[in-house]
Scaffold this motif. Structure first.
Motif, PDB file in Angstrom:
ATOM      1  N   PRO A 139       0.804  -1.228   0.000  1.00 56.47           N
ATOM      2  CA  PRO A 139       0.000   0.000   0.000  1.00 56.47           C
ATOM      3  C   PRO A 139       0.837   1.279   0.000  1.00 56.47           C
ATOM      4  N   SER A 140       1.984   1.267   0.694  1.00 53.11           N
ATOM      5  CA  SER A 140       2.802   2.482   0.795  1.00 53.11           C
ATOM      6  C   SER A 140       4.124   2.396   0.051  1.00 53.11           C
ATOM      7  N   ASP A 141       4.475   1.234  -0.465  1.00 57.97           N
ATOM      8  CA  ASP A 141       5.785   1.069  -1.104  1.00 57.97           C
ATOM      9  C   ASP A 141       5.659   0.300  -2.410  1.00 57.97           C
ATOM     10  N   LYS A 142       6.268   0.851  -3.464  1.00 54.40           N
ATOM     11  CA  LYS A 142       6.302   0.210  -4.776  1.00 54.40           C
ATOM     12  C   LYS A 142       7.747   0.169  -5.264  1.00 54.40           C
ATOM     13  N   LEU A 143       8.119  -0.926  -5.912  1.00 56.00           N
ATOM     14  CA  LEU A 143       9.462  -1.047  -6.475  1.00 56.00           C
ATOM     15  C   LEU A 143       9.392  -1.839  -7.766  1.00 56.00           C
ATOM     16  N   ILE A 144       9.901  -1.270  -8.851  1.00 56.40           N
ATOM     17  CA  ILE A 144       9.979  -1.970 -10.125  1.00 56.40           C
ATOM     18  C   ILE A 144      11.429  -1.989 -10.597  1.00 56.40           C
ATOM     19  N   SER A 145      11.759  -2.989 -11.407  1.00 59.31           N
ATOM     20  CA  SER A 145      13.099  -3.069 -11.992  1.00 59.31           C
ATOM     21  C   SER A 145      12.974  -3.503 -13.446  1.00 59.31           C
ATOM     22  N   GLU A 146      13.919  -3.077 -14.278  1.00 63.71           N
ATOM     23  CA  GLU A 146      13.943  -3.422 -15.693  1.00 63.71           C
ATOM     24  C   GLU A 146      15.363  -3.756 -16.118  1.00 63.71           C
ATOM     25  N   VAL A 147      15.487  -4.704 -17.040  1.00 64.03           N
ATOM     26  CA  VAL A 147      16.781  -5.051 -17.628  1.00 64.03           C
ATOM     27  C   VAL A 147      16.565  -5.216 -19.126  1.00 64.03           C
ATOM     28  N   GLY A 148      17.495  -4.674 -19.922  1.00 65.12           N
ATOM     29  CA  GLY A 148      17.307  -4.747 -21.368  1.00 65.12           C
ATOM     30  C   GLY A 148      18.600  -4.475 -22.123  1.00 65.12           C
ATOM     31  N   ALA A 149      18.476  -4.451 -23.429  1.00 72.32           N
ATOM     32  CA  ALA A 149      19.608  -4.188 -24.315  1.00 72.32           C
ATOM     33  C   ALA A 149      19.130  -3.301 -25.448  1.00 72.32           C
ATOM     34  N   GLY A 150      20.051  -2.534 -26.033  1.00 77.28           N
ATOM     35  CA  GLY A 150      19.639  -1.631 -27.097  1.00 77.28           C
ATOM     36  C   GLY A 150      20.817  -1.061 -27.860  1.00 77.28           C
ATOM     37  N   TYR A 151      20.608   0.119 -28.409  1.00 74.64           N
ATOM     38  CA  TYR A 151      21.618   0.768 -29.248  1.00 74.64           C
ATOM     39  C   TYR A 151      21.570   2.263 -29.004  1.00 74.64           C
ATOM     40  N   GLY A 167      23.621  -1.960 -22.800  1.00 76.26           N
ATOM     41  CA  GLY A 167      22.827  -2.714 -21.832  1.00 76.26           C
ATOM     42  C   GLY A 167      22.165  -1.737 -20.881  1.00 76.26           C
ATOM     43  N   ARG A 168      21.001  -2.079 -20.364  1.00 79.47           N
ATOM     44  CA  ARG A 168      20.246  -1.145 -19.519  1.00 79.47           C
ATOM     45  C   ARG A 168      19.748  -1.831 -18.255  1.00 79.47           C
ATOM     46  N   LEU A 169      19.995  -1.182 -17.116  1.00 83.71           N
ATOM     47  CA  LEU A 169      19.436  -1.576 -15.829  1.00 83.71           C
ATOM     48  C   LEU A 169      18.692  -0.372 -15.259  1.00 83.71           C
ATOM     49  N   TYR A 170      17.467  -0.589 -14.790  1.00 82.92           N
ATOM     50  CA  TYR A 170      16.655   0.517 -14.298  1.00 82.92           C
ATOM     51  C   TYR A 170      15.864   0.073 -13.077  1.00 82.92           C
ATOM     52  N   LEU A 177       4.174   8.911   1.597  1.00 79.73           N
ATOM     53  CA  LEU A 177       4.405   9.505   2.918  1.00 79.73           C
ATOM     54  C   LEU A 177       3.097   9.828   3.635  1.00 79.73           C
ATOM     55  N   SER A 178       2.104  10.282   2.870  1.00 81.15           N
ATOM     56  CA  SER A 178       0.786  10.608   3.426  1.00 81.15           C
ATOM     57  C   SER A 178      -0.209  10.605   2.277  1.00 81.15           C
ATOM     58  N   LYS A 179      -1.434  11.010   2.554  1.00 84.64           N
ATOM     59  CA  LYS A 179      -2.451  11.055   1.509  1.00 84.64           C
ATOM     60  C   LYS A 179      -2.116  12.090   0.426  1.00 84.64           C
ATOM     61  N   THR A 180      -1.272  13.055   0.766  1.00 88.34           N
ATOM     62  CA  THR A 180      -0.982  14.144  -0.181  1.00 88.34           C
ATOM     63  C   THR A 180       0.501  14.258  -0.539  1.00 88.34           C
ATOM     64  N   ALA A 181       1.335  13.314  -0.110  1.00 93.28           N
ATOM     65  CA  ALA A 181       2.772  13.431  -0.382  1.00 93.28           C
ATOM     66  C   ALA A 181       3.379  12.073  -0.673  1.00 93.28           C
ATOM     67  N   GLN A 182       4.353  12.052  -1.601  1.00 92.24           N
ATOM     68  CA  GLN A 182       5.069  10.824  -1.903  1.00 92.24           C
ATOM     69  C   GLN A 182       6.521  11.124  -2.282  1.00 92.24           C
ATOM     70  N   PHE A 183       7.370  10.128  -2.050  1.00 97.15           N
ATOM     71  CA  PHE A 183       8.796  10.206  -2.364  1.00 97.15           C
ATOM     72  C   PHE A 183       9.113   9.169  -3.432  1.00 97.15           C
ATOM     73  N   SER A 184      10.020   9.507  -4.358  1.00 96.27           N
ATOM     74  CA  SER A 184      10.414   8.544  -5.383  1.00 96.27           C
ATOM     75  C   SER A 184      11.899   8.658  -5.675  1.00 96.27           C
ATOM     76  N   GLN A 185      12.481   7.533  -6.061  1.00 95.23           N
ATOM     77  CA  GLN A 185      13.895   7.476  -6.437  1.00 95.23           C
ATOM     78  C   GLN A 185      14.039   6.641  -7.700  1.00 95.23           C
ATOM     79  N   ASP A 186      14.577   7.251  -8.775  1.00 94.97           N
ATOM     80  CA  ASP A 186      14.850   6.554 -10.028  1.00 94.97           C
ATOM     81  C   ASP A 186      16.358   6.391 -10.198  1.00 94.97           C
ATOM     82  N   ALA A 187      16.777   5.287 -10.804  1.00 92.45           N
ATOM     83  CA  ALA A 187      18.178   5.091 -11.140  1.00 92.45           C
ATOM     84  C   ALA A 187      18.258   4.260 -12.422  1.00 92.45           C
ATOM     85  N   GLU A 188      19.060   4.732 -13.389  1.00 95.84           N
ATOM     86  CA  GLU A 188      19.240   4.039 -14.666  1.00 95.84           C
ATOM     87  C   GLU A 188      20.721   3.950 -14.997  1.00 95.84           C
TER      88      GLU A 188
END
Length: 248
Positions: A139-151, A167-170, A177-188
């Protein structure tokens, strides 16, 4: 007659109890398959120094029963007096297709273009395909990951053309944090298979607070690193911004 009335009353109440939720559901508008968010920021200083920085970004999402589309376009510019000190434009598309009913596993196709002459290139094209998975779905935490290849293909300024298999890692983590606030962290991380020292690293740390149904405030910090940039160009680019988000 009294027996008939006493028999009909519970039946009518039961019929009404079943029918009312169906009527209420029919009155509700169907959920729209798309959403759009525009980000805008402006900073201007006058006095001992005159500087102006502007940035805009638009993210459009459309979801079909078995696929999803994401379109992003943006630009950023900065000037001091009459001199342009930073300028960058970008556009990208991404299509995802789930592999299971729970939509925890999916495949994706992604293609992007950007221009940043202050980072040493006129045009840069980046395409990749790969696999993604939702690792955490609470409910309060989501985490996704991706792996791929390209040009990757870069038209550099005052430097040889640069293109390579990549090669790609993401990964992206989101915490409510609350009903009106959220934190996110992306890394690629983008790997150059022809030269491992010529990697790319892109991160974004963001905090979003809702002001109303359609307005939010976003504070973010971006860090971009190129392992082997063009001659005379630094490895690191950082951007700190506060933007107003308009949601539709």
């Amino acid at each position: 007659m009294r027996l008939l009335k006493s028999t009909l009353s519970p039946a009518l109440l039961l019929f009404g109890a079943v029918l009312m939720p169906l009527i209420a559901a029919a009155d509700e508008p169907p959920a729209k398959p798309w959403k759009d968010a525009g980000e805008f920021s402006l900073l201007s200083t006058n006095g001992n120094s005159k500087a102006t920085s502007t940035a805009a970004k638009n993210t459009f999402n459309y979801k079909w029963p078995k696929a999803a589309l994401e379109l992003i376009a943006g630009g950023m510019g900065s000037s001091s007096g009459n001199t342009v000190t930073a300028e960058q434009y970008n556009a990208s598309e991404k299509v995802t297709y789930p592999l299971d009913l729970a939509q925890k596993n999916y495949v994706y196709e992604k293609f992007g273009w950007d221009r940043n002459r202050f980072a040493g290139y006129r045009n840069r094209w980046d395409g990749s395909v790969g696999y993604g998975r939702q690792l955490l779905d609470l409910p309060s935490d989501k985490l996704i990951s991706e792996v791929g290849a390209g040009y990757i293909n870069e038209e550099r300024i005052n430097a040889p053309h640069n293109d390579f298999l990549s090669g790609r890692l993401y990964g992206k983590y989101t915490h409510i944090l609350s009903k009106t606030a959220q934190f996110s962290q992306d890394a690629e991380y983008l790997h150059d298979f022809s030269d491992s020292r010529d990697y790319r690293l892109n991160t974004e740390t963001a905090l979003i607070a809702s002001l109303s149904t359609h307005l939010s405030l976003k504070a973010s910090y971006k860090w971009n690193r190129v392992g082997k940039p063009p001659p005379g160009i630094g490895k690191d680019d950082t951007t700190t911004s506060v933007a107003l988000i308009v949601n539709y």
